[in-house]
Every structure is written in structure tokens, then in C-alpha cells.
Design a protein around this motif. Structure first.
Motif, PDB file in Angstrom:
ATOM      1  N   GLY A 149      88.976  61.785  23.130  1.00 38.62           N
ATOM      2  CA  GLY A 149      87.662  62.496  23.104  1.00 38.62           C
ATOM      3  C   GLY A 149      86.721  61.536  24.121  1.00 38.62           C
ATOM      4  N   THR A 150      86.755  60.288  24.043  1.00 40.95           N
ATOM      5  CA  THR A 150      85.848  59.327  24.641  1.00 40.95           C
ATOM      6  C   THR A 150      86.606  58.788  25.812  1.00 40.95           C
ATOM      7  OG1 THR A 150      86.541  57.623  23.227  1.00 40.95           O
ATOM      8  CG2 THR A 150      84.621  59.043  22.378  1.00 40.95           C
ATOM      9  N   TYR A 151      87.770  58.856  26.006  1.00 46.30           N
ATOM     10  CA  TYR A 151      88.424  58.290  27.058  1.00 46.30           C
ATOM     11  C   TYR A 151      87.931  58.820  28.713  1.00 46.30           C
ATOM     12  CZ  TYR A 151      92.225  56.515  30.386  1.00 46.30           C
ATOM     13  OH  TYR A 151      92.765  55.897  31.271  1.00 46.30           O
ATOM     14  N   GLN A 152      87.732  58.012  29.500  1.00 50.59           N
ATOM     15  CA  GLN A 152      87.175  58.575  30.793  1.00 50.59           C
ATOM     16  C   GLN A 152      87.677  57.670  31.975  1.00 50.59           C
ATOM     17  OE1 GLN A 152      82.868  57.798  29.845  1.00 50.59           O
ATOM     18  NE2 GLN A 152      82.450  59.750  31.025  1.00 50.59           N
ATOM     19  N   VAL A 153      88.194  58.381  33.195  1.00 49.56           N
ATOM     20  CA  VAL A 153      88.795  57.745  34.140  1.00 49.56           C
ATOM     21  C   VAL A 153      87.744  57.108  35.095  1.00 49.56           C
ATOM     22  CG1 VAL A 153      90.789  59.049  34.361  1.00 49.56           C
ATOM     23  CG2 VAL A 153      88.956  59.741  35.665  1.00 49.56           C
ATOM     24  N   ASP A 158      82.468  63.187  33.185  1.00 49.13           N
ATOM     25  CA  ASP A 158      82.028  63.665  31.597  1.00 49.13           C
ATOM     26  C   ASP A 158      83.066  64.450  30.977  1.00 49.13           C
ATOM     27  OD1 ASP A 158      79.503  62.081  31.729  1.00 49.13           O
ATOM     28  OD2 ASP A 158      78.605  63.983  32.450  1.00 49.13           O
ATOM     29  N   ASN A 159      83.287  64.165  29.645  1.00 46.41           N
ATOM     30  CA  ASN A 159      84.330  65.327  29.025  1.00 46.41           C
ATOM     31  C   ASN A 159      83.684  66.387  28.520  1.00 46.41           C
ATOM     32  OD1 ASN A 159      86.836  63.431  29.140  1.00 46.41           O
ATOM     33  ND2 ASN A 159      85.754  62.214  27.575  1.00 46.41           N
TER      34      ASN A 159
END
Length: 259
Positions: A149-153, A158-159
């Protein structure tokens, strides 16, 4: 239950009894689902708790505070999710009664020894399934939610998580972990049938560890080694417990044979 001539139940008698059992199961499940549906605030307070950094698991592990914002993308989606979640909750709470009714239907056809083993298998399977479900809710699912849920490339991306994906993931992982926790019960059954033995399970322990890591990686698709270890550990302990159970079962069978 009605019986045919000579006091022997006919096929249609058994069919009528089965129909009555299924009706009772459906009625109780629907009633429990309706209760869960009416307790919407409590139901979703429990279901959505792992998305908040204040959840008990995060506090115990000392993770950084976070919160996931869930969104809805369909006109009827929230209502359908409410119904589906309530149905699963109703089935889960009604499951002891469901097992009791099914056992009452099957037990007259069993011998005393078979009935005793059936009780053990039923109770053990239920306890292990619930243990797997609770472990997933309190440990595995929260770790998965926090990572994915908090992983970002990139900080520029934004998720935007939907409540549909959240609920589907929770239910699927609960079912998977519940099935995985049936390993000791299945091992005992296979040992009773003479299909496995403790020595062979111990001999292939290294292969089992590799398989466990693969299963854990599938359940929690994260790159976090700690999360992979936390998920793999209980499954490995289940495998070791299964070895002990299979060995004890093998010794009992040998003692019975020698007599």
C-alpha cells in the motif's frame, strides 16, 4: 428422520434429511450474515483496521505511522462489498453450527472408531483453519498491506487503492492461510493411510524449506526479507509439527499391528 418399511431408511429418507440439514445451514448463515450486515460500523472497523498505522501489529513492531486512503470507483460497489463482507462474516460465525449439522447427518453411518476419528479431524481442521485466519489478519495481511500500500516506484506516482482490491485481498489471503494451516491434519490422514512417514518427511526437509519460501513469497509478494521470514516461520513450524505427528502415528500403528 422418517424410515421406510422394516425400519430401514431409504435413499429418499436420507435425501429429505440432507435437504433439511442444508435448509438449516442456509437459514443460520443468512441470519448471521444479516446480523453482520446490520452491524456495519463494527464489521468494517474490524475489516479496515489493518490499513491504519495504529493497528496493534504495527504498534508492537514499532513501524512508522501511516494510513491508506481507500476509494470507491463504482456506483453499486460499496453496497455489494458490504453484502459480500457480511456474507463471509456470517459464514465464518456460523461455521461451528454448519460443521455440527453436517456431522450429525454423517455420524449415523459411521462405526464407533470412525466416529471418534471424524470428531478429531473435524475439530482439528476447524481449529487450524481459524488459527491460520487469525494469523493472517493480525500478522501477514497487515505486513502485506503496509508494504504494497505504501510502495511507490516514484514520488510522482500516488497509490489509489480501491476498497474492492483491499477486501478481495483480505478474504483471499485468509482462505489461503486457513488451507495452509491444515498441513498437520492432512499429514496425519496420510500417515494413517500409510502414504507418508516421518523419516521421509525429515529427509526432504530442505526441499520443504525451499517450497515454504516459495509459498510465502507468493502469499506476500514483497521484497522485504523480514516479512518473508515472518510468513515462512509459522509454515515451517507447521511442517515440523507434521513430522512429529506422522512419527507418533507411525509408532501407534506399529504397536497396534504387533498386538
Amino acid at each position: 428422520m422418517s424410515v421406510g418399511e422394516g425400519g430401514v431408511a431409504t435413499f429418499w429418507d436420507h435425501l429429505d434429511e440432507l435437504r433439511a440439514c442444508l435448509i438449516r445451514i442456509i437459514v443460520v448463515t443468512v441470519v448471521m450474515a444479516m446480523v453482520a450486515f446490520c452491524m456495519k460500523d463494527t464489521l468494517f472497523a474490524v475489516v479496515l483496521a489493518p490499513r491504519e498505522g495504529s493497528f496493534v501489529t504495527y504498534r508492537l513492531l514499532g513501524t512508522e505511522p501511516f494510513a491508506l486512503h481507500l476509494m470507491n470507483t463504482g456506483l453499486t460497489e460499496q453496497f455489494m462489498i458490504h453484502m459480500k463482507t457480511a456474507l463471509y462474516a456470517g459464514l465464518l460465525t456460523a461455521s461451528p453450527y454448519v460443521l455440527y449439522v453436517l456431522f450429525r447427518f454423517i455420524s449415523p453411518a459411521l462405526y464407533a472408531d470412525e466416529r471418534r476419528y471424524a470428531v478429531r479431524i473435524t475439530l482439528s481442521s476447524y481449529v487450524m483453519f481459524m488459527a491460520g485466519t487469525l494469523l493472517n489478519y493480525f500478522l501477514i495481511f497487515p505486513l502485506t498491506v503496509r508494504f504494497l500500500g505504501t510502495y511507490q516506484v516514484s514520488p510522482d506516482v500516488d497509490n489509489m487503492l480501491t476498497i474492492q482490491s483491499y477486501i478481495d485481498t483480505l478474504i483471499t489471503m485468509c482462505l489461503v492461510m486457513g488451507v495452509v494451516f491444515e498441513l498437520p491434519v492432512v499429514s496425519w490422514l496420510l500417515a494413517r493411510m500409510g502414504l507418508v512417514d516421518g523419516e521421509s518427511m525429515a529427509r526432504y526437509r530442505r526441499h520443504a524449506v525451499v517450497a515454504i519460501l516459495i509459498v510465502a513469497a507468493i502469499i506476500t509478494p514483497t521484497t522485504d526479507i523480514f516479512t518473508l521470514f515472518v510468513v515462512s516461520l509459522p509454515i515451517w513450524l507447521l511442517y515440523e509439527l507434521s513430522i512429529v505427528i506422522v512419527r507418533m502415528t507411525g509408532r501407534k500403528k506399529k504397536q497396534t499391528t504387533n498386538r
